[in-house]
Scaffold this active site. Structure first.
Site, PDB file in Angstrom:
ATOM      1  N   SER A 143       0.854  -1.192   0.000  1.00  0.00           N
ATOM      2  CA  SER A 143       0.000   0.000   0.000  1.00  0.00           C
ATOM      3  C   SER A 143       0.891   1.243   0.000  1.00  0.00           C
ATOM      4  O   SER A 143       2.062   1.171   0.415  1.00  0.00           O
ATOM      5  CB  SER A 143      -0.853   0.001   1.270  1.00  0.00           C
ATOM      6  OG  SER A 143      -1.555   1.209   1.407  1.00  0.00           O
ATOM      7  N   TYR A 156      -1.446  -0.657  10.589  1.00  0.00           N
ATOM      8  CA  TYR A 156      -1.654  -1.032   9.181  1.00  0.00           C
ATOM      9  C   TYR A 156      -0.390  -0.772   8.372  1.00  0.00           C
ATOM     10  O   TYR A 156       0.057  -1.629   7.598  1.00  0.00           O
ATOM     11  CB  TYR A 156      -2.837  -0.248   8.613  1.00  0.00           C
ATOM     12  CG  TYR A 156      -3.148  -0.547   7.160  1.00  0.00           C
ATOM     13  CD1 TYR A 156      -3.660  -1.775   6.773  1.00  0.00           C
ATOM     14  CD2 TYR A 156      -2.933   0.418   6.163  1.00  0.00           C
ATOM     15  CE1 TYR A 156      -3.951  -2.053   5.441  1.00  0.00           C
ATOM     16  CE2 TYR A 156      -3.226   0.161   4.836  1.00  0.00           C
ATOM     17  CZ  TYR A 156      -3.736  -1.082   4.478  1.00  0.00           C
ATOM     18  OH  TYR A 156      -4.013  -1.351   3.153  1.00  0.00           O
TER      19      TYR A 156
HETATM   20  N1  LIG Z   1      -8.602   0.018  -1.605  1.00  0.00           N
HETATM   21  C1  LIG Z   1      -7.493   0.701  -1.351  1.00  0.00           C
HETATM   22  O1  LIG Z   1      -7.501   1.935  -1.392  1.00  0.00           O
HETATM   23  C2  LIG Z   1      -6.213  -0.013  -1.040  1.00  0.00           C
HETATM   24  C3  LIG Z   1      -5.045   0.738  -0.997  1.00  0.00           C
HETATM   25  C4  LIG Z   1      -3.852   0.108  -0.696  1.00  0.00           C
HETATM   26  C5  LIG Z   1      -3.833  -1.257  -0.453  1.00  0.00           C
HETATM   27  N2  LIG Z   1      -4.993  -1.971  -0.496  1.00  0.00           N
HETATM   28  C6  LIG Z   1      -4.913  -3.413  -0.216  1.00  0.00           C
HETATM   29  O2  LIG Z   1      -5.583  -4.108  -1.245  1.00  0.00           O
HETATM   30  C7  LIG Z   1      -5.995  -5.380  -0.774  1.00  0.00           C
HETATM   31  C8  LIG Z   1      -7.424  -5.625  -1.176  1.00  0.00           C
HETATM   32  O3  LIG Z   1      -8.260  -4.726  -0.490  1.00  0.00           O
HETATM   33  P1  LIG Z   1      -9.555  -4.053  -1.156  1.00  0.00           P
HETATM   34  O4  LIG Z   1      -9.301  -2.608  -1.210  1.00  0.00           O
HETATM   35  O5  LIG Z   1      -9.943  -4.768  -2.390  1.00  0.00           O
HETATM   36  O6  LIG Z   1     -10.625  -4.274   0.043  1.00  0.00           O
HETATM   37  P2  LIG Z   1     -11.921  -5.197   0.144  1.00  0.00           P
HETATM   38  O7  LIG Z   1     -12.891  -4.855  -0.932  1.00  0.00           O
HETATM   39  O8  LIG Z   1     -12.357  -5.078   1.564  1.00  0.00           O
HETATM   40  O9  LIG Z   1     -11.355  -6.657  -0.132  1.00  0.00           O
HETATM   41  C9  LIG Z   1     -10.606  -7.347   0.815  1.00  0.00           C
HETATM   42  C10 LIG Z   1     -10.568  -8.808   0.434  1.00  0.00           C
HETATM   43  O10 LIG Z   1      -9.770  -9.510   1.400  1.00  0.00           O
HETATM   44  C11 LIG Z   1     -10.506 -10.636   1.810  1.00  0.00           C
HETATM   45  N3  LIG Z   1     -10.147 -11.064   3.160  1.00  0.00           N
HETATM   46  C12 LIG Z   1     -10.190 -10.350   4.320  1.00  0.00           C
HETATM   47  N4  LIG Z   1      -9.851 -11.136   5.349  1.00  0.00           N
HETATM   48  C13 LIG Z   1      -9.602 -12.369   4.831  1.00  0.00           C
HETATM   49  C14 LIG Z   1      -9.222 -13.620   5.384  1.00  0.00           C
HETATM   50  N5  LIG Z   1      -9.015 -13.775   6.707  1.00  0.00           N
HETATM   51  N6  LIG Z   1      -9.062 -14.671   4.553  1.00  0.00           N
HETATM   52  C15 LIG Z   1      -9.281 -14.530   3.237  1.00  0.00           C
HETATM   53  N7  LIG Z   1      -9.629 -13.397   2.651  1.00  0.00           N
HETATM   54  C16 LIG Z   1      -9.793 -12.323   3.448  1.00  0.00           C
HETATM   55  C17 LIG Z   1     -11.965 -10.255   1.699  1.00  0.00           C
HETATM   56  O11 LIG Z   1     -12.745 -11.439   1.508  1.00  0.00           O
HETATM   57  P3  LIG Z   1     -13.679 -12.134   2.602  1.00  0.00           P
HETATM   58  O12 LIG Z   1     -14.162 -11.052   3.533  1.00  0.00           O
HETATM   59  O13 LIG Z   1     -14.768 -12.741   1.776  1.00  0.00           O
HETATM   60  O14 LIG Z   1     -12.813 -13.151   3.253  1.00  0.00           O
HETATM   61  C18 LIG Z   1     -11.950  -9.431   0.429  1.00  0.00           C
HETATM   62  O15 LIG Z   1     -12.069 -10.248  -0.704  1.00  0.00           O
HETATM   63  C19 LIG Z   1      -5.753  -5.369   0.742  1.00  0.00           C
HETATM   64  O16 LIG Z   1      -4.544  -6.049   1.031  1.00  0.00           O
HETATM   65  C20 LIG Z   1      -5.602  -3.887   1.050  1.00  0.00           C
HETATM   66  O17 LIG Z   1      -4.820  -3.663   2.197  1.00  0.00           O
HETATM   67  C21 LIG Z   1      -6.186  -1.388  -0.797  1.00  0.00           C
END
Ligand SMILES: NC(=O)c1ccc[n+]([C@@H]2O[C@H](COP(=O)([O-])OP(=O)(O)OC[C@H]3O[C@@H](n4cnc5c(N)ncnc54)[C@H](OP(=O)(O)O)[C@@H]3O)[C@@H](O)[C@H]2O)c1
Length: 248
Positions: A143, A156
């Site tokens: 991130s 985080y």
């Molecule tokens: N969106 C942003 O602005 C942003 C920026 C920087 C980095 N990121 C990173 O991008 C990645 C994806 O996040 P996102 O933004 O797409 O958020 P999101 O829509 O909340 O997706 C998160 C995903 O992680 C899964 N997850 C959470 N806990 C889990 C577990 N214990 N086992 C398996 N799967 C799990 C969730 O699936 P289930 O709940 O169905 O398990 C969901 O599919 C993360 O690592 C986040 O830190 C996001």
């Protein structure tokens, strides 16, 4: 000419929403066989069905990445179904931001378990296959918060810095096996990530900000495709991207 995605078997954790879901759709449309892991089985099963019905190849395997055995089962299922595993996108992550003094220690534990240990388990599960194949590609999701610390992001940011440090060590050590390693550090992308912030004031501030500047999840999916799509002798090690409007 091959796009270097077609025919590859690609495991994606956190494929039930946001970045993982968009990546699954994008890579499947480019001819990859996608193996979807997340806890919400109904979401990944519906996505797999959508991809298969549309002529792509997808398999859903309910997975909690904090459980090493379940992550192994996910990667093994990819090999059983499609004969090999070419790419693992360690994307599952959570971001329950809070100031340290509010002592949300259970949330700290969960971030360590999902954001760090989940990535380690993904690597542990696939590395023996990659060593045997003398080919493979890890894509680990960090991130902007892994590069910068901001208000309420200490834990985080620590987990996302850990992903970067680990990925650099991994990059150095897997050279003998012809394995590629990529860290992608996104800025603000509109997903469900902020829904799980339990501190209301912190959640509101971030929702307002990401609502203003955030970009769609496809922005991330295109970069995953870019990294995989390079010729095998080119290893894209780090990608840091932000919405053009993002200052931090
Ligand atoms: N969106 C942003 O602005 C942003 C920026 C920087 C980095 N990121 C990173 O991008 C990645 C994806 O996040 P996102 O933004 O797409 O958020 P999101 O829509 O909340 O997706 C998160 C995903 O992680 C899964 N997850 C959470 N806990 C889990 C577990 N214990 N086992 C398996 N799967 C799990 C969730 O699936 P289930 O709940 O169905 O398990 C969901 O599919 C993360 O690592 C986040 O830190 C996001």
């Amino acid at each position: 000419m091959s796009n270097n995605i077609e025919g590859k078997v690609i495991v994606i954790t956190g494929a039930s929403s946001g970045l993982g879901e968009a990546t699954a759709r994008h890579l499947a449309a480019q001819g990859g066989a996608v193996v979807l892991g997340a806890r919400r089985a109904e979401r990944i099963e519906a996505l797999a069905e959508e991809i298969n019905t549309g002529g792509g190849r997808a398999l859903a395997v309910q997975t909690d990445v904090t459980d090493r055995g379940q992550v192994q089962r996910l990667v093994d299922a990819a090999v059983e179904a499609y004969g090999r595993v070419d790419v693992v996108v360690n994307n599952a992550g959570i971001m329950p931001l809070s100031p340290i003094e509010r002592l949300r220690v259970e949330e700290w534990d969960r971030m360590v378990d999902v954001n760090i240990k989940g990535v380690l388990y993904g690597v542990a599960a696939a590395l023996p296959y990659f060593q045997q194949q003398k080919a493979g590609h890890f894509i680990n999701v960090s991130s902007v918060a892994g590069h910068k610390v901001f208000s309420a992001s200490a834990v985080y940011s620590a987990t996302k810095s850990a992903v970067r440090a680990f990925s650099e060590g991994l990059r150095q050590e897997v050279k003998p096996y012809n394995v590629r390693t990529t860290v992608i550090s996104p800025g603000a992308v509109r997903t469900e990530l902020l829904d799980h912030i339990s501190e209301e004031d912190v959640q509101k501030a971030h929702q307002d900000y990401v609502g203003q500047v955030g970009v769609p999840a496809e922005s991330f999916a295109r970069l995953v495709a870019f990294a995989i799509g390079q010729p095998e002798d080119v290893d894209i090690n780090e990608i840091l991207f932000r919405p053009t409007a993002q200052e931090l």
